[in-house]
Scaffold this motif. Structure first.
Motif, PDB file in Angstrom:
ATOM      1  N   VAL A 157       0.740  -1.333   0.000  1.00 26.67           N
ATOM      2  CA  VAL A 157      -0.003   0.152  -0.002  1.00 26.67           C
ATOM      3  C   VAL A 157       0.854   1.421   0.098  1.00 26.67           C
ATOM      4  O   VAL A 157       1.847   1.229   0.784  1.00 26.67           O
ATOM      5  CB  VAL A 157      -0.951  -0.145   1.291  1.00 26.67           C
ATOM      6  N   GLN A 158       0.438   1.960  -0.918  1.00 27.21           N
ATOM      7  CA  GLN A 158       1.275   3.397  -0.970  1.00 27.21           C
ATOM      8  C   GLN A 158       0.254   4.832  -1.087  1.00 27.21           C
ATOM      9  O   GLN A 158      -0.884   4.512  -1.849  1.00 27.21           O
ATOM     10  CB  GLN A 158       2.270   3.714  -2.140  1.00 27.21           C
ATOM     11  N   LEU A 159       0.370   5.678  -0.227  1.00 27.31           N
ATOM     12  CA  LEU A 159      -0.478   6.682  -0.362  1.00 27.31           C
ATOM     13  C   LEU A 159       0.700   8.032  -0.400  1.00 27.31           C
ATOM     14  O   LEU A 159       1.708   7.878   0.473  1.00 27.31           O
ATOM     15  CB  LEU A 159      -1.070   7.032   0.956  1.00 27.31           C
ATOM     16  N   VAL A 160       0.634   8.784  -1.364  1.00 28.77           N
ATOM     17  CA  VAL A 160       1.401   9.837  -1.852  1.00 28.77           C
ATOM     18  C   VAL A 160       0.898  10.925  -2.080  1.00 28.77           C
ATOM     19  O   VAL A 160      -0.085  11.297  -2.828  1.00 28.77           O
ATOM     20  CB  VAL A 160       2.219   9.492  -3.189  1.00 28.77           C
ATOM     21  N   GLU A 161       1.133  12.104  -1.191  1.00 28.00           N
ATOM     22  CA  GLU A 161       0.594  13.392  -1.199  1.00 28.00           C
ATOM     23  C   GLU A 161       1.170  14.155  -2.074  1.00 28.00           C
ATOM     24  O   GLU A 161       2.342  13.977  -2.116  1.00 28.00           O
ATOM     25  CB  GLU A 161       0.638  14.091   0.400  1.00 28.00           C
ATOM     26  N   SER A 162       0.643  15.162  -2.667  1.00 27.93           N
ATOM     27  CA  SER A 162       1.340  16.387  -3.368  1.00 27.93           C
ATOM     28  C   SER A 162       0.692  17.723  -3.259  1.00 27.93           C
ATOM     29  O   SER A 162      -0.596  17.434  -2.795  1.00 27.93           O
ATOM     30  CB  SER A 162       1.389  15.834  -4.767  1.00 27.93           C
ATOM     31  N   GLY A 163       1.135  18.628  -3.762  1.00 27.10           N
ATOM     32  CA  GLY A 163       0.577  19.792  -3.820  1.00 27.10           C
ATOM     33  C   GLY A 163       0.855  20.968  -2.840  1.00 27.10           C
ATOM     34  O   GLY A 163       0.265  22.034  -2.758  1.00 27.10           O
ATOM     35  N   GLY A 164       1.594  20.738  -1.800  1.00 24.41           N
ATOM     36  CA  GLY A 164       2.134  21.626  -0.789  1.00 24.41           C
ATOM     37  C   GLY A 164       2.719  22.446  -1.308  1.00 24.41           C
ATOM     38  O   GLY A 164       3.443  22.461  -2.559  1.00 24.41           O
ATOM     39  N   GLY A 165       3.093  23.410  -0.376  1.00 22.50           N
ATOM     40  CA  GLY A 165       3.957  24.701  -0.925  1.00 22.50           C
ATOM     41  C   GLY A 165       3.811  25.876   0.314  1.00 22.50           C
ATOM     42  O   GLY A 165       3.446  25.765   1.108  1.00 22.50           O
ATOM     43  N   LEU A 166       4.445  27.081  -0.241  1.00 26.41           N
ATOM     44  CA  LEU A 166       4.327  28.096   0.341  1.00 26.41           C
ATOM     45  C   LEU A 166       3.358  29.154  -0.082  1.00 26.41           C
ATOM     46  O   LEU A 166       3.511  29.552  -1.312  1.00 26.41           O
ATOM     47  CB  LEU A 166       5.664  28.907   0.472  1.00 26.41           C
ATOM     48  N   GLN A 179       0.819  32.985   0.673  1.00 23.04           N
ATOM     49  CA  GLN A 179       0.458  33.977   1.703  1.00 23.04           C
ATOM     50  C   GLN A 179      -1.022  33.713   2.286  1.00 23.04           C
ATOM     51  O   GLN A 179      -1.724  33.109   1.716  1.00 23.04           O
ATOM     52  CB  GLN A 179       0.287  35.315   1.085  1.00 23.04           C
ATOM     53  N   ALA A 180      -1.258  34.201   3.400  1.00 18.76           N
ATOM     54  CA  ALA A 180      -2.494  34.171   4.017  1.00 18.76           C
ATOM     55  C   ALA A 180      -3.520  34.894   3.196  1.00 18.76           C
ATOM     56  O   ALA A 180      -3.327  35.817   2.529  1.00 18.76           O
ATOM     57  CB  ALA A 180      -2.306  35.094   5.453  1.00 18.76           C
ATOM     58  N   GLY A 181      -4.549  34.035   3.197  1.00 18.72           N
ATOM     59  CA  GLY A 181      -5.836  34.124   2.283  1.00 18.72           C
ATOM     60  C   GLY A 181      -5.757  33.756   0.958  1.00 18.72           C
ATOM     61  O   GLY A 181      -6.710  33.565   0.349  1.00 18.72           O
ATOM     62  N   GLY A 182      -4.646  33.147   0.836  1.00 17.81           N
ATOM     63  CA  GLY A 182      -4.416  32.128  -0.493  1.00 17.81           C
ATOM     64  C   GLY A 182      -4.998  30.817  -0.748  1.00 17.81           C
ATOM     65  O   GLY A 182      -5.686  30.432   0.616  1.00 17.81           O
ATOM     66  N   SER A 183      -4.744  30.123  -1.464  1.00 19.91           N
ATOM     67  CA  SER A 183      -5.491  28.943  -1.601  1.00 19.91           C
ATOM     68  C   SER A 183      -4.495  27.752  -2.055  1.00 19.91           C
ATOM     69  O   SER A 183      -3.285  28.201  -2.761  1.00 19.91           O
ATOM     70  CB  SER A 183      -6.590  28.700  -2.649  1.00 19.91           C
ATOM     71  N   LEU A 184      -4.622  26.385  -1.945  1.00 18.40           N
ATOM     72  CA  LEU A 184      -3.758  25.369  -2.096  1.00 18.40           C
ATOM     73  C   LEU A 184      -4.701  24.019  -2.254  1.00 18.40           C
ATOM     74  O   LEU A 184      -5.424  23.927  -1.742  1.00 18.40           O
ATOM     75  CB  LEU A 184      -2.968  25.103  -1.005  1.00 18.40           C
ATOM     76  N   SER A 185      -4.117  23.425  -3.197  1.00 20.28           N
ATOM     77  CA  SER A 185      -4.938  21.967  -3.529  1.00 20.28           C
ATOM     78  C   SER A 185      -3.969  20.872  -3.202  1.00 20.28           C
ATOM     79  O   SER A 185      -3.014  20.721  -3.964  1.00 20.28           O
ATOM     80  CB  SER A 185      -5.591  22.138  -4.765  1.00 20.28           C
ATOM     81  N   LEU A 186      -4.425  20.063  -2.307  1.00 22.01           N
ATOM     82  CA  LEU A 186      -3.382  18.657  -1.996  1.00 22.01           C
ATOM     83  C   LEU A 186      -4.235  17.564  -2.714  1.00 22.01           C
ATOM     84  O   LEU A 186      -5.468  17.500  -2.739  1.00 22.01           O
ATOM     85  CB  LEU A 186      -3.360  18.462  -0.460  1.00 22.01           C
ATOM     86  N   SER A 187      -3.408  16.760  -3.225  1.00 23.25           N
ATOM     87  CA  SER A 187      -3.854  15.441  -3.771  1.00 23.25           C
ATOM     88  C   SER A 187      -3.055  14.263  -2.896  1.00 23.25           C
ATOM     89  O   SER A 187      -2.118  14.370  -2.426  1.00 23.25           O
ATOM     90  CB  SER A 187      -3.534  15.296  -5.308  1.00 23.25           C
ATOM     91  N   CYS A 188      -3.891  13.307  -3.044  1.00 23.07           N
ATOM     92  CA  CYS A 188      -3.306  12.152  -2.262  1.00 23.07           C
ATOM     93  C   CYS A 188      -3.529  11.012  -3.421  1.00 23.07           C
ATOM     94  O   CYS A 188      -4.716  10.566  -3.670  1.00 23.07           O
ATOM     95  CB  CYS A 188      -4.079  11.745  -1.019  1.00 23.07           C
ATOM     96  N   ALA A 189      -2.461  10.190  -3.770  1.00 21.77           N
ATOM     97  CA  ALA A 189      -2.679   9.113  -4.791  1.00 21.77           C
ATOM     98  C   ALA A 189      -2.290   7.695  -4.170  1.00 21.77           C
ATOM     99  O   ALA A 189      -1.315   7.620  -3.462  1.00 21.77           O
ATOM    100  CB  ALA A 189      -1.664   9.273  -5.768  1.00 21.77           C
ATOM    101  N   ALA A 190      -3.288   6.996  -4.197  1.00 25.80           N
ATOM    102  CA  ALA A 190      -3.372   5.615  -3.433  1.00 25.80           C
ATOM    103  C   ALA A 190      -3.173   4.576  -4.510  1.00 25.80           C
ATOM    104  O   ALA A 190      -3.556   4.343  -5.721  1.00 25.80           O
ATOM    105  CB  ALA A 190      -4.684   5.315  -2.890  1.00 25.80           C
ATOM    106  N   SER A 191      -2.434   3.597  -3.923  1.00 20.57           N
ATOM    107  CA  SER A 191      -2.141   2.335  -4.715  1.00 20.57           C
ATOM    108  C   SER A 191      -2.010   1.074  -3.918  1.00 20.57           C
ATOM    109  O   SER A 191      -1.727   1.479  -2.615  1.00 20.57           O
ATOM    110  CB  SER A 191      -0.616   2.563  -5.666  1.00 20.57           C
ATOM    111  N   GLY A 192      -2.204   0.008  -4.122  1.00 21.22           N
ATOM    112  CA  GLY A 192      -1.975  -1.375  -3.454  1.00 21.22           C
ATOM    113  C   GLY A 192      -3.017  -1.494  -2.702  1.00 21.22           C
ATOM    114  O   GLY A 192      -2.925  -2.536  -1.807  1.00 21.22           O
TER     115      GLY A 192
END
Length: 125
Positions: A2-11, A13-26
């Motif tokens: 089983v693998q779970l891999v997150e992506s999409g993090g970063g830096l 500013q306050a008030g901004g947006s980010l989108s994270l993903s989690c890819a699953a396998s196994g």
């Protein structure tokens, strides 16, 4: 394996947006409830959001309710976390987790069997 891999993090500013993903396998992704947790330096791992196996039920921590949205695509074995109106206190390593589906969405890390390696989210003020 089983693998779970997150992506999409970063830096951002306050008030901004980010989108994270989690890819699953196994694993049979569509039979697992999924969740997001986060951990800031010196603090315990904290529940953020959870989603049931079909994606039609979600649950959020009070601290992110109305700002974060989690969703999943069972055909692609993916889970997402859309984060809006980000605050400096959202700064943490974000983890996705998978647990065998049940009748509710637990908020304790103990209920989740598989974990990703985490992705850093940093919000500047």
């Amino acid at each position: 394996q089983v693998q779970l891999v997150e992506s999409g993090g970063g830096l951002v500013q306050a008030g901004g947006s980010l989108s994270l993903s989690c890819a699953a396998s196994g694993l049979s992704f569509s039979t697992y409830r999924m969740a997001w947790f986060r951990q800031a330096p010196g603090k315990e791992r904290e529940f953020v959001a959870a989603i049931n196996w079909s994606g039609d039920t979600t649950y959020y921590a009070d601290s992110v309710k109305g700002r974060f949205t989690t969703s999943r695509d069972n055909a692609q074995n993916l889970m997402y976390l859309q984060m809006n109106s980000l605050k400096p206190e959202d700064t943490a390593v974000y983890y996705c987790a998978a647990g065998v589906a049940g009748g509710y969405l637990p908020t304790t890390p103990l209920a989740y069997h598989y974990w990703g390696q985490g992705t850093q989210v940093t919000i500047s003020s």
